[in-house]
Design a protein around this motif. Structure first.
Motif, PDB file in Angstrom:
ATOM      1  N   UNK A  69       0.803  -1.216   0.000  1.00 35.13           N
ATOM      2  CA  UNK A  69       0.000   0.000   0.000  1.00 35.13           C
ATOM      3  C   UNK A  69       0.833   1.262   0.000  1.00 35.13           C
ATOM      4  N   UNK A  70       2.105   1.136  -0.394  1.00 36.10           N
ATOM      5  CA  UNK A  70       3.045   2.263  -0.388  1.00 36.10           C
ATOM      6  C   UNK A  70       3.148   2.870   1.004  1.00 36.10           C
ATOM      7  N   UNK A  71       2.950   2.030   2.030  1.00 34.27           N
ATOM      8  CA  UNK A  71       2.997   2.509   3.407  1.00 34.27           C
ATOM      9  C   UNK A  71       4.194   1.986   4.165  1.00 34.27           C
ATOM     10  N   UNK A  72       4.055   1.903   5.497  1.00 42.78           N
ATOM     11  CA  UNK A  72       5.149   1.433   6.347  1.00 42.78           C
ATOM     12  C   UNK A  72       5.559   0.004   5.994  1.00 42.78           C
ATOM     13  N   UNK A  73       6.793  -0.340   6.284  1.00 38.75           N
ATOM     14  CA  UNK A  73       7.321  -1.674   6.001  1.00 38.75           C
ATOM     15  C   UNK A  73       6.684  -2.681   6.962  1.00 38.75           C
ATOM     16  N   UNK A  74       6.123  -3.745   6.389  1.00 39.86           N
ATOM     17  CA  UNK A  74       5.468  -4.786   7.186  1.00 39.86           C
ATOM     18  C   UNK A  74       6.342  -6.043   7.219  1.00 39.86           C
TER      19      UNK A  74
END
Length: 103
Positions: free
Chosen positions: A61-66
């Motif tokens: 989601x182009x968000x924080x690294x999971x």
């Protein structure tokens, strides 16, 4: 001996009531690969590009690294190491065969 010319093959499949599918096949030494960090929204990215197509990989989601992103990055790393090993092996075999054929 047949000549193998570089090419990139891109397909898009769209079927009713199914998610679209994009396939990209790079068959070229002209492929550019780079990785970096987007600074405006800090996240890592990996990019494969040729004159005909680009593939960009980044976090979910182009968000924080999971944790899943870390697992995917490890899969990419391991697959790239295997690709390198296979290329080096075949190159050595082909070079040896070429030297034998020239003799």
């Amino acid at each position: 001996m047949s000549e193998h010319r570089p090419y990139t093959y891109v397909t898009l499949s769209m079927r009713p009531e199914s998610a679209p599918h994009v396939g990209v096949s790079f068959h070229t030494s002209r492929l550019k690969v780079r990785a970096g960090m987007l600074l405006s929204n800090p996240r890592p990215y990996l990019e494969f590009s040729s004159h005909e197509a680009d593939v960009h990989i980044s976090t979910t989601g182009a968000g924080p690294v999971t944790d899943a992103d870390l697992a995917t990055a490890r899969e990419i790393f391991n697959a790239a190491a295997r690709y390198l090993a296979d290329c080096e092996c075949l190159h050595a075999e082909q070079s040896a065969k070429g030297a034998t054929d020239a003799a």
